[in-house]
Motif scaffolding. Structure first.
Motif, mmCIF file in Angstrom:
data_model
loop_
_atom_site.group_PDB
_atom_site.id
_atom_site.type_symbol
_atom_site.label_atom_id
_atom_site.label_comp_id
_atom_site.label_asym_id
_atom_site.label_seq_id
_atom_site.Cartn_x
_atom_site.Cartn_y
_atom_site.Cartn_z
ATOM 1 N N THR A 40 11.587 26.642 -4.855
ATOM 2 C CA THR A 40 11.852 28.075 -4.886
ATOM 3 C C THR A 40 10.820 28.804 -5.744
ATOM 4 O O THR A 40 10.519 28.388 -6.864
ATOM 5 C CB THR A 40 13.253 28.350 -5.448
ATOM 6 O OG1 THR A 40 14.210 27.699 -4.619
ATOM 7 C CG2 THR A 40 13.537 29.848 -5.475
ATOM 8 N N ILE A 41 10.303 29.901 -5.200
ATOM 9 C CA ILE A 41 9.437 30.820 -5.939
ATOM 10 C C ILE A 41 10.313 32.001 -6.344
ATOM 11 O O ILE A 41 10.794 32.742 -5.478
ATOM 12 C CB ILE A 41 8.254 31.319 -5.072
ATOM 13 C CG1 ILE A 41 7.535 30.143 -4.399
ATOM 14 C CG2 ILE A 41 7.311 32.164 -5.914
ATOM 15 C CD1 ILE A 41 6.895 29.165 -5.338
ATOM 16 N N PRO A 42 10.566 32.198 -7.637
ATOM 17 C CA PRO A 42 11.463 33.283 -8.053
ATOM 18 C C PRO A 42 10.805 34.652 -7.926
ATOM 19 O O PRO A 42 9.658 34.768 -7.448
ATOM 20 C CB PRO A 42 11.770 32.941 -9.510
ATOM 21 C CG PRO A 42 10.574 32.182 -9.969
ATOM 22 C CD PRO A 42 10.071 31.426 -8.777
ATOM 23 N N ILE A 43 11.506 35.691 -8.356
ATOM 24 C CA ILE A 43 10.934 37.041 -8.362
ATOM 25 C C ILE A 43 9.928 37.120 -9.504
ATOM 26 O O ILE A 43 10.300 37.177 -10.685
ATOM 27 C CB ILE A 43 12.029 38.110 -8.498
ATOM 28 C CG1 ILE A 43 12.885 38.140 -7.221
ATOM 29 C CG2 ILE A 43 11.423 39.493 -8.749
ATOM 30 C CD1 ILE A 43 14.021 39.131 -7.256
ATOM 31 N N VAL A 44 8.671 37.069 -9.138
ATOM 32 C CA VAL A 44 7.546 37.148 -10.074
ATOM 33 C C VAL A 44 6.472 38.008 -9.413
ATOM 34 O O VAL A 44 6.502 38.241 -8.202
ATOM 35 C CB VAL A 44 6.971 35.749 -10.394
ATOM 36 C CG1 VAL A 44 7.952 34.935 -11.235
ATOM 37 C CG2 VAL A 44 6.608 34.991 -9.105
ATOM 38 N N PRO A 45 5.496 38.502 -10.183
ATOM 39 C CA PRO A 45 4.381 39.232 -9.565
ATOM 40 C C PRO A 45 3.658 38.377 -8.534
ATOM 41 O O PRO A 45 3.690 37.138 -8.600
ATOM 42 C CB PRO A 45 3.474 39.557 -10.760
ATOM 43 C CG PRO A 45 4.385 39.566 -11.943
ATOM 44 C CD PRO A 45 5.413 38.495 -11.655
ATOM 45 N N ALA A 46 3.000 39.037 -7.602
ATOM 46 C CA ALA A 46 2.357 38.327 -6.493
ATOM 47 C C ALA A 46 1.373 37.271 -6.986
ATOM 48 O O ALA A 46 1.319 36.163 -6.442
ATOM 49 C CB ALA A 46 1.653 39.327 -5.576
ATOM 50 N N GLY A 47 0.611 37.600 -8.017
ATOM 51 C CA GLY A 47 -0.361 36.638 -8.537
ATOM 52 C C GLY A 47 0.301 35.387 -9.068
ATOM 53 O O GLY A 47 -0.177 34.260 -8.844
ATOM 54 N N THR A 48 1.409 35.564 -9.761
ATOM 55 C CA THR A 48 2.149 34.405 -10.276
ATOM 56 C C THR A 48 2.767 33.618 -9.142
ATOM 57 O O THR A 48 2.796 32.378 -9.170
ATOM 58 C CB THR A 48 3.240 34.874 -11.260
ATOM 59 O OG1 THR A 48 2.646 35.667 -12.283
ATOM 60 C CG2 THR A 48 3.950 33.686 -11.885
ATOM 61 N N ALA A 49 3.278 34.322 -8.125
ATOM 62 C CA ALA A 49 3.838 33.644 -6.958
ATOM 63 C C ALA A 49 2.780 32.784 -6.273
ATOM 64 O O ALA A 49 3.053 31.656 -5.845
ATOM 65 C CB ALA A 49 4.402 34.664 -5.977
ATOM 66 N N ARG A 50 1.577 33.318 -6.193
ATOM 67 C CA ARG A 50 0.479 32.568 -5.576
ATOM 68 C C ARG A 50 0.211 31.276 -6.356
ATOM 69 O O ARG A 50 0.051 30.192 -5.780
ATOM 70 C CB ARG A 50 -0.775 33.433 -5.526
ATOM 71 C CG ARG A 50 -1.949 32.804 -4.781
ATOM 72 C CD ARG A 50 -3.154 33.726 -4.771
ATOM 73 N NE ARG A 50 -2.903 34.932 -3.991
ATOM 74 C CZ ARG A 50 -2.705 36.151 -4.508
ATOM 75 N NH1 ARG A 50 -2.703 36.316 -5.827
ATOM 76 N NH2 ARG A 50 -2.503 37.193 -3.722
ATOM 77 N N GLU A 51 0.189 31.386 -7.687
ATOM 78 C CA GLU A 51 -0.070 30.216 -8.536
ATOM 79 C C GLU A 51 1.051 29.173 -8.383
ATOM 80 O O GLU A 51 0.790 27.975 -8.287
ATOM 81 C CB GLU A 51 -0.181 30.644 -9.997
ATOM 82 C CG GLU A 51 -1.400 31.509 -10.295
ATOM 83 C CD GLU A 51 -1.347 32.103 -11.697
ATOM 84 O OE1 GLU A 51 -0.371 31.810 -12.439
ATOM 85 O OE2 GLU A 51 -2.275 32.857 -12.050
#
Length: 351
Positions: free
Chosen positions: A135-146
């Motif tokens: 799961t990728i939580p609610i984070v900024p797009a850049g953090t989601a990418r990482e």
């Protein structure tokens, strides 16, 4: 037939490796409960509950109090009468789903350990490896990418993306994950954060970017079954009912109202026995099945994985809760595969 002689409970604090945000709030640790059941022949069973007020409706303090009160229902009863025990627990403590899940799991675990069988065998099959998403939580797009790139490096082929706070940011997060994981299968979970209209807008914008989604999970409020059905009519992406379904009766309503394509079964909402009943209802109605989890240690996660292995009908598996912890209650391998074993659910907490 051995009787249950003791039921006890303790707090289980599990710090997360990183904050976990969904549309319903942010968690920095899992404040769970660990239940132990002992039978007269010395067998011990373990169960875990993860009370989260916005989801389960319980505080941890309420869950602890419920488990302590449940001793009157459980102690002195033959462990082999687990169905009667569970039925009485559910009727005596309605709505206390995390507490009763923990107790039920401990009772079933003790029953299976006494007979030296795996928990999965209660549901139809011997243990087998179970692969989960990440799961990728609610984070900024850049953090989601990482995070997506890291998950792919660890071998995850299925990713679930949390959404439901801001539609523009939700779309950007999905785009970022797709860039980092071009071959991964993607699911989206709004945790009740949208209206049917917003669900349709989101699905259209993502489709315009050429991104395929396996499903959209619980886009609208849990109580809004009509809205869930409307969202299903508005979009081509399969709609999953999660927080809408806690009981077999809830599943029947979803089927009757044509509100979902997929039902997300969670032991943390329903307990193992009712979860199996919900799975049967979904299968009988030709709906697809998903299994999810709370932020649980290997105790709760492996119990769920045993249900997956036993029933063998889950198309979507979201059992990454213990992969998000800074430290589990036992040493477990990293990566997407849970190697489960018996007897019982196979986990004896070391902390």
């Amino acid at each position: 037939m051995s009787e249950i002689v003791d039921l006890s409970v303790e707090t289980l604090d599990l710090p997360l490796s990183e904050p976990f945000e969904i549309s319903l709030g942010v968690q920095h640790e899992a404040r769970n409960v660990l239940v132990t059941v002992e039978t007269e022949d010395g067998t011990t069973g373990y169960g875990e509950g993860a009370p989260i007020p916005p989801v389960t409706g319980e505080t941890r303090e309420a869950a602890l109090a419920t488990v302590r009160a449940a001793a009157e229902v459980v102690e002195g009863r033959p462990v082999g009468n687990y169905r009667r025990i569970v039925s009485e627990l559910r009727s005596t403590f309605p709505g206390m789903v995390s507490a009763t899940f923990a107790v039920e799991t401990a009772v079933l675990d003790a029953f299976c350990r006494e007979r030296e069988i795996a928990l999965s065998e209660l549901f139809g099959a011997t243990p087998s490896p179970v692969e989960t998403d990440m799961t990728i939580p609610i984070v900024p797009a850049g953090t989601a990418r990482e995070r997506a790139a890291r998950a792919v490096e660890q071998g995850y082929e299925h990713l679930k993306i949390k959404t439901g706070n801001d539609l523009d940011e939700d779309v950007d997060r999905v785009l970022a994950v797709r860039e980092a994981a071009p071959e991964a299968a993607l699911k989206v979970d709004a945790n009740q954060g949208w209206t049917p209209k917003e669900t349709a807008r989101f699905a259209e914008r993502v489709a315009d970017q050429g991104i395929h989604l396996d499903l959209i999970e619980q886009p609208v409020a849990a109580s809004d079954v009509v809205g869930l059905a409307e969202a299903r009519r508005r979009v081509d992406v399969p709609i999953t009912a999660d927080e809408t379904v806690f009981t077999p009766e809830d599943a029947i309503r979803v089927v009757r109202e044509g509100a979902a394509d997929i039902v997300n079964v969670k032991l943390g909402k329903s307990g193992p026995l009712a979860a199996a009943d919900i799975a049967s209802i979904a299968k009988g109605a030709d709906l697809d099945l998903m299994i999810g989890c709370m932020l649980e240690s290997a105790v709760g996660i492996h119990a769920s994985a045993h249900l997956v292995a036993g029933i063998g009908a889950f198309s979507f598996v979201d059992l990454d809760g213990n992969r998000l912890l800074a430290e589990d209650v036992v040493e477990t391998a990293e990566g997407p595969v849970h190697d489960i074993s018996g007897p019982g659910h196979g986990v004896v907490p070391e902390r």
